[in-house]
Design a protein around this motif. Structure first.
Motif, PDB file in Angstrom:
ATOM      1  N   MET A  81       0.827  -1.207   0.000  1.00  0.00           N
ATOM      2  CA  MET A  81       0.000   0.000   0.000  1.00  0.00           C
ATOM      3  C   MET A  81       0.863   1.259   0.000  1.00  0.00           C
ATOM      4  N   ASN A  82       1.944   1.246   0.803  1.00  0.00           N
ATOM      5  CA  ASN A  82       2.824   2.414   0.850  1.00  0.00           C
ATOM      6  C   ASN A  82       3.418   2.719  -0.525  1.00  0.00           C
ATOM      7  N   THR A  83       3.767   1.653  -1.258  1.00  0.00           N
ATOM      8  CA  THR A  83       4.341   1.848  -2.593  1.00  0.00           C
ATOM      9  C   THR A  83       3.335   2.509  -3.527  1.00  0.00           C
TER      10      THR A  83
ATOM     11  N   ILE B 273       0.828   4.436  -2.699  1.00  0.00           N
ATOM     12  CA  ILE B 273       0.659   5.831  -2.288  1.00  0.00           C
ATOM     13  C   ILE B 273       1.824   6.668  -2.784  1.00  0.00           C
ATOM     14  N   ALA B 274       3.048   6.134  -2.647  1.00  0.00           N
ATOM     15  CA  ALA B 274       4.234   6.864  -3.098  1.00  0.00           C
ATOM     16  C   ALA B 274       4.180   7.125  -4.599  1.00  0.00           C
TER      17      ALA B 274
ATOM     18  N   VAL C 248       7.626  10.225   2.187  1.00  0.00           N
ATOM     19  CA  VAL C 248       7.211   9.622   3.458  1.00  0.00           C
ATOM     20  C   VAL C 248       6.895   8.142   3.259  1.00  0.00           C
ATOM     21  N   TYR C 249       6.379   7.801   2.077  1.00  0.00           N
ATOM     22  CA  TYR C 249       5.902   6.438   1.817  1.00  0.00           C
ATOM     23  C   TYR C 249       6.847   5.605   0.957  1.00  0.00           C
ATOM     24  N   GLY C 250       7.807   6.240   0.301  1.00  0.00           N
ATOM     25  CA  GLY C 250       8.704   5.488  -0.570  1.00  0.00           C
ATOM     26  C   GLY C 250      10.104   6.057  -0.551  1.00  0.00           C
TER      27      GLY C 250
ATOM     28  N   VAL D 282      13.616   2.112   2.936  1.00  0.00           N
ATOM     29  CA  VAL D 282      13.585   3.520   3.316  1.00  0.00           C
ATOM     30  C   VAL D 282      14.506   3.720   4.503  1.00  0.00           C
TER      31      VAL D 282
ATOM     32  N   GLN E 233      14.287  13.867   2.268  1.00  0.00           N
ATOM     33  CA  GLN E 233      14.040  12.480   2.684  1.00  0.00           C
ATOM     34  C   GLN E 233      14.494  12.262   4.124  1.00  0.00           C
TER      35      GLN E 233
ATOM     36  N   HIS F 130      11.862  11.627   7.945  1.00  0.00           N
ATOM     37  CA  HIS F 130      12.048  10.491   8.850  1.00  0.00           C
ATOM     38  C   HIS F 130      12.855  10.880  10.092  1.00  0.00           C
TER      39      HIS F 130
END
Length: 288
Positions: A1-3, A5-6, A64-66, A121, A174, A178
């Motif tokens: 899912m994160n991928t 979204i990214a 944030v997601y990728g 990440v 990036q 994080h």
């Protein structure tokens, strides 16, 4: 899912950046206005700034997601979107060579996804001293580009400097998304460096577009992800995963995307996108 979204956020960022590039090119080839700060009086310039800011905000959200190695290669699609927009503003149709280049770029980016989507990440980035060193190295490209005196080499040099500074800004961003404490002295310094590099990339791109849209945007589009991915893999601890087959697929994808960019650049030159007579770039970045 994160991928997913990214990727979705990256594509939204591409649309904003492409619109900004088309507007910046239109400004660059318009009749020049007197004064070193004439751009500040143009509503179109502020539209380009707004679109760039929107693209940057969505780009940071994608980070944030990728990882950088996923998000940055998708930036090549900016060229695919920007050239048709540039052709529309110039009142001409998009040529077959441009569509071929666009198709190859899309296929190449798609081939890169299986390996870049599996990248890790990073949990943390360089400290304040490391971020400063990275920014300083990126800034070295600026005086080299400004030292070039002839038309096309200077234009491409400015595009490379813009891509490197923008890609470095992405890499530093990036680390911020994080970071454990955004208000620590180190994070605040990194934030400042990120903003400085992002603004430098914007102004350098505006100066490069005085020579046209196709060639400088193509060079910028390649320099940006190369710089960001190099920082991600060497300093931020990102790692690509997959066996020899996936690596070979990624190599083919990179080659296809690069060739697609070359075709788009050549097509842009033949159809008049490149305009060395453009005279409304940023005055402070011009040759004497």
């Amino acid at each position: 899912m994160n991928t997913l979204i990214a990727v979705a956020l990256s594509l939204a960022s591409v649309v904003a950046y492409a619109g900004a590039a088309a507007v910046q090119h239109r400004i660059a080839v318009a009749p020049a206005r007197p004064g070193p700060f004439s751009l500040l009086t143009r509503g179109a310039w502020w539209l380009a700034v707004t679109l760039n800011a929107l693209g940057a905000a969505v780009h940071v959200a994608a980070l944030v997601y990728g990882p950088l190695t996923l998000v940055e290669p998708l930036g090549a699609l900016t060229l695919v979107a920007a050239l048709p927009l540039g052709a529309r503003t110039a009142g001409r149709p998009v040529g077959r060579a441009e569509w071929r280049g666009a198709a190859l770029t899309v296929v190449g980016c798609a081939a890169l996804l299986p390996v870049t989507a599996s990248a890790s990440v990073p949990g943390s980035g360089p400290d304040a001293a490391g971020a400063t060193a990275v920014a300083a190295v990126a800034c070295l490209f600026v005086p080299v580009a400004l030292a070039l005196r002839s038309g096309r080499p200077r234009m491409l040099g400015l595009a490379i400097a813009s891509g490197v500074t923008s890609g470095t800004a992405s890499a530093l961003a990036q680390t911020l998304v994080h970071a454990d404490d955004l208000f620590s002295p180190g994070s605040m310094l990194t934030t400042l460096l990120t903003l400085v590099l992002a603004v430098a990339g914007l102004l350098l791109a505006q100066a490069a577009y005085t020579g046209g849209l196709g060639a400088p945007l193509a060079v910028l589009t390649l320099a940006d992800p190369v710089a960001a991915a190099a920082i991600g893999l060497t300093l931020l601890g990102e790692r690509l995963h997959g066996g020899p087959l996936i690596a070979a697929l990624a190599a083919v994808g990179a080659a296809l995307a690069s060739y697609g960019v070359v075709l788009l650049t050549r097509a842009g030159t033949r159809t008049g996108i490149t305009n060395p007579a453009g005279a409304n770039g940023l005055a402070v970045l011009r040759s004497p």
